[in-house]
Design a protein around this motif. Structure first.
Motif, PDB file in Angstrom:
ATOM      1  N   LEU A 133      40.306  43.732  45.723  1.00  0.00           N
ATOM      2  CA  LEU A 133      39.235  44.025  44.767  1.00  0.00           C
ATOM      3  C   LEU A 133      37.877  43.728  45.386  1.00  0.00           C
ATOM      4  O   LEU A 133      36.936  44.520  45.264  1.00  0.00           O
ATOM      5  CB  LEU A 133      39.436  43.206  43.492  1.00  0.00           C
ATOM      6  CG  LEU A 133      38.385  43.405  42.389  1.00  0.00           C
ATOM      7  CD1 LEU A 133      38.344  44.868  41.939  1.00  0.00           C
ATOM      8  CD2 LEU A 133      38.678  42.488  41.202  1.00  0.00           C
ATOM      9  N   LEU A 134      37.771  42.598  46.064  1.00  0.00           N
ATOM     10  CA  LEU A 134      36.530  42.248  46.757  1.00  0.00           C
ATOM     11  C   LEU A 134      36.139  43.323  47.766  1.00  0.00           C
ATOM     12  O   LEU A 134      35.002  43.803  47.797  1.00  0.00           O
ATOM     13  CB  LEU A 134      36.696  40.905  47.463  1.00  0.00           C
ATOM     14  CG  LEU A 134      35.595  40.477  48.432  1.00  0.00           C
ATOM     15  CD1 LEU A 134      34.304  40.198  47.685  1.00  0.00           C
ATOM     16  CD2 LEU A 134      36.026  39.261  49.227  1.00  0.00           C
ATOM     17  N   ILE A 135      37.111  43.743  48.583  1.00  0.00           N
ATOM     18  CA  ILE A 135      36.834  44.721  49.632  1.00  0.00           C
ATOM     19  C   ILE A 135      36.504  46.084  49.036  1.00  0.00           C
ATOM     20  O   ILE A 135      35.571  46.768  49.466  1.00  0.00           O
ATOM     21  CB  ILE A 135      38.027  44.809  50.601  1.00  0.00           C
ATOM     22  CG1 ILE A 135      38.150  43.499  51.385  1.00  0.00           C
ATOM     23  CG2 ILE A 135      37.870  45.986  51.561  1.00  0.00           C
ATOM     24  CD1 ILE A 135      39.447  43.373  52.146  1.00  0.00           C
TER      25      ILE A 135
ATOM     26  N   LEU B 298      33.073  46.184  47.694  1.00  0.00           N
ATOM     27  CA  LEU B 298      32.074  45.946  48.730  1.00  0.00           C
ATOM     28  C   LEU B 298      31.817  47.183  49.578  1.00  0.00           C
ATOM     29  O   LEU B 298      30.673  47.469  49.948  1.00  0.00           O
ATOM     30  CB  LEU B 298      32.530  44.785  49.619  1.00  0.00           C
ATOM     31  CG  LEU B 298      31.580  44.309  50.705  1.00  0.00           C
ATOM     32  CD1 LEU B 298      30.285  43.785  50.102  1.00  0.00           C
ATOM     33  CD2 LEU B 298      32.251  43.228  51.536  1.00  0.00           C
ATOM     34  N   VAL B 299      32.864  47.946  49.917  1.00  0.00           N
ATOM     35  CA  VAL B 299      32.697  49.077  50.832  1.00  0.00           C
ATOM     36  C   VAL B 299      32.297  50.355  50.113  1.00  0.00           C
ATOM     37  O   VAL B 299      31.838  51.301  50.758  1.00  0.00           O
ATOM     38  CB  VAL B 299      33.982  49.342  51.643  1.00  0.00           C
ATOM     39  CG1 VAL B 299      34.396  48.114  52.424  1.00  0.00           C
ATOM     40  CG2 VAL B 299      35.129  49.799  50.747  1.00  0.00           C
TER      41      VAL B 299
ATOM     42  N   ILE C 235      29.846  45.646  44.476  1.00  0.00           N
ATOM     43  CA  ILE C 235      29.254  44.431  45.039  1.00  0.00           C
ATOM     44  C   ILE C 235      28.272  44.877  46.105  1.00  0.00           C
ATOM     45  O   ILE C 235      28.648  45.583  47.047  1.00  0.00           O
ATOM     46  CB  ILE C 235      30.326  43.516  45.668  1.00  0.00           C
ATOM     47  CG1 ILE C 235      31.333  43.076  44.610  1.00  0.00           C
ATOM     48  CG2 ILE C 235      29.677  42.296  46.323  1.00  0.00           C
ATOM     49  CD1 ILE C 235      32.537  42.349  45.189  1.00  0.00           C
ATOM     50  N   ARG C 236      27.022  44.503  45.961  1.00  0.00           N
ATOM     51  CA  ARG C 236      26.027  44.864  46.963  1.00  0.00           C
ATOM     52  C   ARG C 236      26.163  43.936  48.172  1.00  0.00           C
ATOM     53  O   ARG C 236      26.078  42.711  48.025  1.00  0.00           O
ATOM     54  CB  ARG C 236      24.614  44.743  46.389  1.00  0.00           C
ATOM     55  CG  ARG C 236      24.288  45.776  45.322  1.00  0.00           C
ATOM     56  CD  ARG C 236      22.863  45.583  44.837  1.00  0.00           C
ATOM     57  NE  ARG C 236      22.497  46.556  43.813  1.00  0.00           N
ATOM     58  CZ  ARG C 236      21.987  47.756  44.078  1.00  0.00           C
ATOM     59  NH1 ARG C 236      21.783  48.109  45.339  1.00  0.00           N
ATOM     60  NH2 ARG C 236      21.678  48.586  43.094  1.00  0.00           N
TER      61      ARG C 236
ATOM     62  N   ASP D 208      31.884  52.516  53.034  1.00  0.00           N
ATOM     63  CA  ASP D 208      31.021  51.964  54.077  1.00  0.00           C
ATOM     64  C   ASP D 208      31.723  50.776  54.720  1.00  0.00           C
ATOM     65  O   ASP D 208      31.497  49.632  54.330  1.00  0.00           O
ATOM     66  CB  ASP D 208      29.687  51.539  53.463  1.00  0.00           C
ATOM     67  CG  ASP D 208      28.735  50.962  54.510  1.00  0.00           C
ATOM     68  OD1 ASP D 208      28.988  51.178  55.713  1.00  0.00           O
ATOM     69  OD2 ASP D 208      27.757  50.313  54.122  1.00  0.00           O
ATOM     70  N   PRO D 209      32.582  51.012  55.726  1.00  0.00           N
ATOM     71  CA  PRO D 209      33.285  49.899  56.360  1.00  0.00           C
ATOM     72  C   PRO D 209      32.344  48.892  56.994  1.00  0.00           C
ATOM     73  O   PRO D 209      32.700  47.741  57.184  1.00  0.00           O
ATOM     74  CB  PRO D 209      34.153  50.597  57.432  1.00  0.00           C
ATOM     75  CG  PRO D 209      34.259  52.009  56.975  1.00  0.00           C
ATOM     76  CD  PRO D 209      32.960  52.312  56.296  1.00  0.00           C
ATOM     77  N   GLY D 210      31.136  49.303  57.336  1.00  0.00           N
ATOM     78  CA  GLY D 210      30.183  48.378  57.925  1.00  0.00           C
ATOM     79  C   GLY D 210      29.849  47.221  57.012  1.00  0.00           C
ATOM     80  O   GLY D 210      29.407  46.166  57.468  1.00  0.00           O
TER      81      GLY D 210
END
Length: 335
Positions: free
Chosen positions: A12-14, A17-18, A76-77, A127-129
């Motif tokens: 969920l976090l990932i 985030l991406v 998540i920014r 956005d994997p970065g």
């Protein structure tokens, strides 16, 4: 917390985030909570959001379409999560710490990237970065890591053969593990030694053979207020500390900067692709070379000479395993 729940929280976090835009609730349910009923999904999703927020993860809610009152979306920014100079409490850092500690571990790497793979398969732009915030990527190469980490989540006892630094023979130990932590460059497990009836700390690299879970899950409770890292610092041998001077590429090496004694900005570096800073820090010597090498060519050792030689030697051996070593700049200070 079960292993399955830990993986779901990381995913969920990932996922949030991406994603470049808000993620609709329906898509989150489809990818991370498949097969759950409406009621079960709502309960799990609300609990998971609350746990991440309680740990300091800023989940933002917004409308998918500014002109329609649709179901809200979530994200998540990265900028809100990756402030380089923030001092996180142990609780706030635990989810991010978990991701950094197991990110490259063979068993959990697949689980933590599952959300990214599913999003990509659906053609969703990601956005994997954004995942760079979890640098440096610490490895957990000890064969016993899996067994102890899972035992901590399940609160299940473990039996293992162990040899101390001074001993020539192994002994069988029985432990109720409370937590696994990294201290002074090494992984330790902390818990109750049931043979001796005392809290003990064991270095995972000294576990001999295969650690063995024993007994049922939920067999014990971790004492309230237990601070695993504090116990490791108190019970493990005092590390030898070292003063080091590093050249760090601008925008990189946040964890090294965070513990620095002094940072000198805009110095001459080994290349001109970016700006460089000189970072002086005092750290435990054990494992410092690991932390430096995880940053690739963004960190160069200036001093002391023995640390520089240690890093360069590891790089040369790694290069030799892949082919002939050529002259030229090398990570860690061979320039």
């Amino acid at each position: 917390m079960s292993v399955r729940k830990s993986e779901r929280l990381m995913n969920l976090l990932i996922m949030l985030l991406v994603q470049r835009h808000y993620v609709p609730k329906g898509r989150i349910r489809e990818l991370l909570y498949p097969g759950s009923s409406d009621e079960a999904f709502e309960k799990m999703f609300e609990r998971d959001k609350d746990e991440l927020r309680a740990l300091g993860v800023p989940i933002e809610i917004g409308q998918m379409d500014a002109y329609f009152d649709d179901d809200p979306g979530y994200r998540i920014r990265p900028d809100d999560l990756s402030l380089p100079d923030i001092d996180l409490t142990p609780d706030e850092a635990s989810v991010i710490g978990l991701a950094t500690r197991v990110w490259q571990h063979a068993k959990l790497a697949e689980a933590t990237t599952d959300a990214v793979r599913k999003l990509s398969a659906l053609g969703v732009p990601v956005d994997p970065g954004a995942l760079d915030i979890v640098e440096p990527r610490l490895s957990a190469d000890e064969p016993a890591f899996d067994v102890f980490w899972e035992a901590v989540q399940e609160r299940r006892a473990v039996a293992f053969d162990y040899r101390t630094a001074q001993a020539t023979e192994t002994t069988t130990r029985h432990l109720q593990p409370w937590g696994v932590t990294r201290y002074a460059g090494r992984w330790y497990v902390v818990g109750l030694d049931t043979d001796r009836g005392e809290e003990r700390v064991f270095r995972l690299s000294r576990v001999q053979g295969q650690a063995r879970p024993e007994g049922p899950p939920a067999a014990y409770d971790v004492p309230a207020g237990t601070d695993v890292q504090a116990l490791a610092r108190r019970l493990a041998p005092d590390p030898v500390r070292l003063e080091a001077t590093l050249l760090v590429r601008r925008g990189a090496g946040h964890t090294l900067r965070r513990g620095a004694d002094h940072v000198e900005q805009d110095v001459v570096g080994p290349d001109e692709r970016t700006r460089w800073d000189r970072v002086r820090l005092t750290r435990a010597r054990l494992g410092l070379d690991d932390d430096i090498l995880t940053h690739g060519d963004s960190v160069v050792v200036e001093a002391p000479a023995e640390l520089r030689e240690q890093v360069v030697d590891r790089l040369r051996r790694a290069l030799a395993a892949d082919g002939p070593v050529t002259d030229g700049p090398a990570t860690g200070g061979d320039r």
